[in-house]
Motif scaffolding. Sequence first.
Motif, PDB file in Angstrom:
ATOM      1  N   ASP A 134       0.820  -1.214   0.000  1.00 39.90           N
ATOM      2  CA  ASP A 134       0.000   0.000   0.000  1.00 39.90           C
ATOM      3  C   ASP A 134       0.858   1.270   0.000  1.00 39.90           C
ATOM      4  O   ASP A 134       0.709   2.135   0.870  1.00 39.90           O
ATOM      5  N   PRO A 135       1.739   1.409  -0.982  1.00 41.80           N
ATOM      6  CA  PRO A 135       2.611   2.584  -0.992  1.00 41.80           C
ATOM      7  C   PRO A 135       1.842   3.843  -1.370  1.00 41.80           C
ATOM      8  O   PRO A 135       0.841   3.793  -2.087  1.00 41.80           O
ATOM      9  N   GLY A 136       2.323   4.980  -0.901  1.00 40.24           N
ATOM     10  CA  GLY A 136       1.795   6.249  -1.361  1.00 40.24           C
ATOM     11  C   GLY A 136       2.283   6.539  -2.769  1.00 40.24           C
ATOM     12  O   GLY A 136       3.162   5.850  -3.308  1.00 40.24           O
ATOM     13  N   GLU A 137       1.734   7.599  -3.361  1.00 41.95           N
ATOM     14  CA  GLU A 137       2.072   7.906  -4.753  1.00 41.95           C
ATOM     15  C   GLU A 137       3.555   8.180  -4.932  1.00 41.95           C
ATOM     16  O   GLU A 137       4.167   7.740  -5.909  1.00 41.95           O
ATOM     17  N   SER A 138       4.164   8.871  -3.988  1.00 38.00           N
ATOM     18  CA  SER A 138       5.582   9.194  -4.109  1.00 38.00           C
ATOM     19  C   SER A 138       6.442   7.936  -4.037  1.00 38.00           C
ATOM     20  O   SER A 138       7.361   7.747  -4.847  1.00 38.00           O
ATOM     21  N   GLU A 139       6.145   7.049  -3.071  1.00 37.68           N
ATOM     22  CA  GLU A 139       6.912   5.812  -2.936  1.00 37.68           C
ATOM     23  C   GLU A 139       6.725   4.924  -4.160  1.00 37.68           C
ATOM     24  O   GLU A 139       7.678   4.308  -4.655  1.00 37.68           O
ATOM     25  N   LEU A 140       5.492   4.869  -4.670  1.00 39.93           N
ATOM     26  CA  LEU A 140       5.224   4.072  -5.862  1.00 39.93           C
ATOM     27  C   LEU A 140       5.986   4.625  -7.061  1.00 39.93           C
ATOM     28  O   LEU A 140       6.618   3.867  -7.815  1.00 39.93           O
ATOM     29  N   SER A 141       5.950   5.930  -7.241  1.00 43.77           N
ATOM     30  CA  SER A 141       6.651   6.544  -8.374  1.00 43.77           C
ATOM     31  C   SER A 141       8.146   6.282  -8.301  1.00 43.77           C
ATOM     32  O   SER A 141       8.794   6.018  -9.325  1.00 43.77           O
ATOM     33  N   ASP A 142       8.703   6.329  -7.094  1.00 43.24           N
ATOM     34  CA  ASP A 142      10.132   6.049  -6.931  1.00 43.24           C
ATOM     35  C   ASP A 142      10.453   4.611  -7.322  1.00 43.24           C
ATOM     36  O   ASP A 142      11.477   4.337  -7.969  1.00 43.24           O
ATOM     37  N   ALA A 143       9.577   3.668  -6.929  1.00 44.28           N
ATOM     38  CA  ALA A 143       9.807   2.259  -7.273  1.00 44.28           C
ATOM     39  C   ALA A 143       9.723   2.044  -8.782  1.00 44.28           C
ATOM     40  O   ALA A 143      10.547   1.332  -9.372  1.00 44.28           O
ATOM     41  N   LEU A 144       8.733   2.664  -9.418  1.00 39.73           N
ATOM     42  CA  LEU A 144       8.582   2.499 -10.865  1.00 39.73           C
ATOM     43  C   LEU A 144       9.722   3.168 -11.623  1.00 39.73           C
ATOM     44  O   LEU A 144      10.119   2.700 -12.698  1.00 39.73           O
ATOM     45  N   ALA A 145      10.260   4.245 -11.070  1.00 39.45           N
ATOM     46  CA  ALA A 145      11.355   4.951 -11.742  1.00 39.45           C
ATOM     47  C   ALA A 145      12.593   4.072 -11.873  1.00 39.45           C
ATOM     48  O   ALA A 145      13.423   4.291 -12.764  1.00 39.45           O
ATOM     49  N   GLN A 146      12.719   3.076 -11.004  1.00 38.13           N
ATOM     50  CA  GLN A 146      13.878   2.178 -11.044  1.00 38.13           C
ATOM     51  C   GLN A 146      13.653   0.981 -11.959  1.00 38.13           C
ATOM     52  O   GLN A 146      14.552   0.144 -12.118  1.00 38.13           O
ATOM     53  N   ALA A 147      12.463   0.878 -12.561  1.00 38.79           N
ATOM     54  CA  ALA A 147      12.111  -0.303 -13.355  1.00 38.79           C
ATOM     55  C   ALA A 147      12.208  -0.018 -14.846  1.00 38.79           C
ATOM     56  O   ALA A 147      11.773   1.030 -15.323  1.00 38.79           O
ATOM     57  N   ASP A 148      12.761  -0.982 -15.571  1.00 35.46           N
ATOM     58  CA  ASP A 148      12.758  -0.929 -17.033  1.00 35.46           C
ATOM     59  C   ASP A 148      11.459  -1.497 -17.597  1.00 35.46           C
ATOM     60  O   ASP A 148      11.041  -1.142 -18.701  1.00 35.46           O
ATOM     61  N   VAL A 149      10.850  -2.418 -16.838  1.00 35.96           N
ATOM     62  CA  VAL A 149       9.585  -3.042 -17.231  1.00 35.96           C
ATOM     63  C   VAL A 149       8.628  -2.959 -16.053  1.00 35.96           C
ATOM     64  O   VAL A 149       9.007  -3.249 -14.913  1.00 35.96           O
ATOM     65  N   VAL A 150       7.391  -2.576 -16.332  1.00 32.72           N
ATOM     66  CA  VAL A 150       6.337  -2.596 -15.320  1.00 32.72           C
ATOM     67  C   VAL A 150       5.312  -3.641 -15.745  1.00 32.72           C
ATOM     68  O   VAL A 150       4.792  -3.596 -16.868  1.00 32.72           O
ATOM     69  N   VAL A 151       5.053  -4.596 -14.857  1.00 29.60           N
ATOM     70  CA  VAL A 151       4.058  -5.636 -15.113  1.00 29.60           C
ATOM     71  C   VAL A 151       2.758  -5.221 -14.439  1.00 29.60           C
ATOM     72  O   VAL A 151       2.706  -5.011 -13.225  1.00 29.60           O
ATOM     73  N   ASP A 152       1.727  -5.110 -15.243  1.00 32.56           N
ATOM     74  CA  ASP A 152       0.394  -4.723 -14.779  1.00 32.56           C
ATOM     75  C   ASP A 152      -0.417  -5.985 -14.504  1.00 32.56           C
ATOM     76  O   ASP A 152      -0.910  -6.629 -15.423  1.00 32.56           O
ATOM     77  N   ALA A 153      -0.519  -6.342 -13.225  1.00 31.14           N
ATOM     78  CA  ALA A 153      -1.362  -7.469 -12.807  1.00 31.14           C
ATOM     79  C   ALA A 153      -2.362  -6.954 -11.773  1.00 31.14           C
ATOM     80  O   ALA A 153      -2.565  -7.547 -10.719  1.00 31.14           O
ATOM     81  N   ILE A 154      -2.994  -5.829 -12.098  1.00 30.68           N
ATOM     82  CA  ILE A 154      -3.849  -5.133 -11.134  1.00 30.68           C
ATOM     83  C   ILE A 154      -5.291  -5.626 -11.226  1.00 30.68           C
ATOM     84  O   ILE A 154      -5.845  -6.181 -10.278  1.00 30.68           O
ATOM     85  N   LEU A 155      -5.915  -5.407 -12.378  1.00 32.87           N
ATOM     86  CA  LEU A 155      -7.323  -5.760 -12.577  1.00 32.87           C
ATOM     87  C   LEU A 155      -7.420  -6.767 -13.718  1.00 32.87           C
ATOM     88  O   LEU A 155      -6.730  -6.643 -14.724  1.00 32.87           O
ATOM     89  N   GLY A 156      -8.284  -7.732 -13.585  1.00 28.18           N
ATOM     90  CA  GLY A 156      -8.384  -8.790 -14.581  1.00 28.18           C
ATOM     91  C   GLY A 156      -9.616  -8.682 -15.449  1.00 28.18           C
ATOM     92  O   GLY A 156     -10.210  -7.611 -15.620  1.00 28.18           O
ATOM     93  N   THR A 157     -10.039  -9.821 -15.970  1.00 29.27           N
ATOM     94  CA  THR A 157     -11.157  -9.850 -16.912  1.00 29.27           C
ATOM     95  C   THR A 157     -12.492  -9.579 -16.235  1.00 29.27           C
ATOM     96  O   THR A 157     -13.485  -9.309 -16.909  1.00 29.27           O
TER      97      THR A 157
END
Length: 400
Positions: free
Chosen positions: A281-304
């Motif tokens: 449950d990261p805040g927006e700033s913590e989430l943005s920092d984590a994504l900034a370090q990623a070359d690939v983001v896997v979206d497994a949030i919402l399904g069919t």
Amino acid sequence: MSSQGNHVEHPLEPVFDGRSRVLVLGTMPSPKSREVGFYYGHPRNRFWRVLAELFDEPVATKNEWRRDQLLRHHIALWDVLASCDIEGASDASIANARPNDLSRILDAAPIEAVFCTGAKSAELYARYCEPVTGMPAVKLPSTSPANAAARFEDIVDAYRAILPHLGEFAPGVFDVPEVVELEQTIARGGTSLAVLMDRAGCSLAYRVRRGSPNARIAILCGNGNNGGDGWVAARELAAAGHDVALVTSRMPKDLKTQPARDTALEILPALVEAKVRVLVDPGESELSDALAQADVVVDAILGTGFSGATVKEPFATWIDCTNKRRRQGARIVSADVPSGLSASTGEASEPCVTADETVTMIVSKVGLESPAAAPYRGELRIAPLAYIEPLLEGGVENIG
């Protein structure tokens, strides 16, 4: 026991059904194959890696997955010999050979080509079987550890000879309720939803690695079974040596959907041991920092199962941050369907993930094939997961 080795009776059933078109024959299961109860079971045997490369799929690692893979691609698998005297796994030591009765397969399936995996298999087939079957066999290179000097790429190229004979099955496009019923039918047939989730996560990880072999990866896991696919992908990618961060709104013990909850509970200790960063449950700033370090983001949030005009928090923020990271150059891979997109209609909510690649499970969905989905889905890949052809013989309407 003969003076030349142990007497071995073939312990494994052949793999085939009435749709098999190619017969692949080894010589006799190795001690390791007999131990694990399936063909080409030695961890350094390259047979399953070769098939994975041929079909652009993850390597099947468990016996039932391997059986499914063979049947999906219309491959029958057995060995030339029913019994022999043999020293360990040494084909050169074989004596007192007795062949299998291949009519068991040839009378039941429209086999149009026979292939032997290695020189000894081809030699024994020509001596004992071809006079009976009347079908010559093509000799393929051995995938055994004894042939380790052979280049993997050369072995794969040789095995491409089987491809023109296979007659691959195209299951068509399904609506979401049909997919749900298909999954339940697969589960009733013995391949549980947990097993399907494991294969889905492995397929997702495979596509990530295929496109970005050295990437740093962030995986966004929702609270449902789509998120469970993400947990499995995290395990696989971390095991393969990737730098992985996993983002979840809840700890596994607080998830409610099965089999995602049990899957995440089982995987969490392995992620901790692999030093995967798990952000809860990261805040927006913590989430943005984590994504900034990623070359690939896997979206497994919402399904069919998602529908609606808007996405609730925190997932709306997760989607916005994902799309922002894509604009900065990251590659986005969605599990099953881009989060925020209706798998039934193809209509996008506000917000909706814009993916570079969507790995959809088992079959394609109506919404993914609609023109409205095109700007969001990216390249569409289908991860087959299970052998469904027999289930669809009467048409989609007769599933179950």
